[in-house]
Design a protein around this motif. Structure first.
Motif, PDB file in Angstrom:
ATOM      1  N   LEU A  47       0.833  -1.200   0.000  1.00  0.00           N
ATOM      2  CA  LEU A  47       0.000   0.000   0.000  1.00  0.00           C
ATOM      3  C   LEU A  47       0.871   1.254   0.000  1.00  0.00           C
ATOM      4  O   LEU A  47       0.658   2.180  -0.786  1.00  0.00           O
ATOM      5  N   ALA A 114      -3.438  -3.627  -2.805  1.00  0.00           N
ATOM      6  CA  ALA A 114      -2.941  -2.558  -1.940  1.00  0.00           C
ATOM      7  C   ALA A 114      -2.114  -1.540  -2.738  1.00  0.00           C
ATOM      8  O   ALA A 114      -2.212  -0.335  -2.501  1.00  0.00           O
ATOM      9  N   TRP A 116      -2.569  -0.842  -5.903  1.00  0.00           N
ATOM     10  CA  TRP A 116      -3.589  -0.109  -6.646  1.00  0.00           C
ATOM     11  C   TRP A 116      -4.267   0.923  -5.740  1.00  0.00           C
ATOM     12  O   TRP A 116      -4.459   2.078  -6.128  1.00  0.00           O
ATOM     13  N   ALA A 117      -4.616   0.519  -4.513  1.00  0.00           N
ATOM     14  CA  ALA A 117      -5.266   1.439  -3.572  1.00  0.00           C
ATOM     15  C   ALA A 117      -4.355   2.612  -3.238  1.00  0.00           C
ATOM     16  O   ALA A 117      -4.813   3.754  -3.117  1.00  0.00           O
ATOM     17  N   VAL A 120      -4.547   4.994  -6.090  1.00  0.00           N
ATOM     18  CA  VAL A 120      -5.829   5.695  -6.056  1.00  0.00           C
ATOM     19  C   VAL A 120      -5.788   6.799  -5.005  1.00  0.00           C
ATOM     20  O   VAL A 120      -6.209   7.932  -5.263  1.00  0.00           O
TER      21      VAL A 120
END
Length: 126
Positions: A47, A114, A116-117, A120
């Protein structure tokens, strides 16, 4: 080059200590599930690498030593995919096939999600 190497080394030292503290805390609470410390570190690290990459790597106004120290050093020292591999092998060798497969799938899919999150979240901050 020397300044970048020092930034990475300092970040790596901090990341390694954070990995040790996180994994130790998790292991002390769930000793039978020894691998959850590494799992937690890998997911949080994924993340953060997504977030830091999205926020820092394209910021040419920030010193490259800061960006490298955080992403390569801190997160490189914090994440532990080699430990993950060893723990996965131990689960397989211990005959804990279902747990090993769940650990494998959750780690890989959770890590990708994570990252990708993190991207974002980085995009939302702009």
């Amino acid at each position: 080059m020397i300044r970048m190497a020092l930034a990475v080394a300092l970040g790596g030292a901090v990341g390694s200590v954070l990995r040790f503290l996180t994994a130790s805390w998790v292991a002390s609470h769930w000793p039978r599930h020894f691998y959850l410390g590494t799992f937690t570190v890998n997911i949080v690290g994924c993340l953060l690498i997504g977030l830091f990459s999205g926020l820092l790597l394209l910021r040419t106004d920030l010193p490259i030593e800061l960006r490298g120290g955080l992403v390569i050093g801190l997160l490189g020292g914090f994440t532990t995919f080699s430990s993950f591999s060893l723990e996965l092998l131990k689960l397989f060798e211990g005959g804990r096939l279902n747990e090993a497969l769940a650990y494998l799938l959750c780690s890989i899919l959770g890590g990708v999600l994570a990252v990708w999150a993190g991207f974002v979240l980085a995009r939302l901050s702009h």
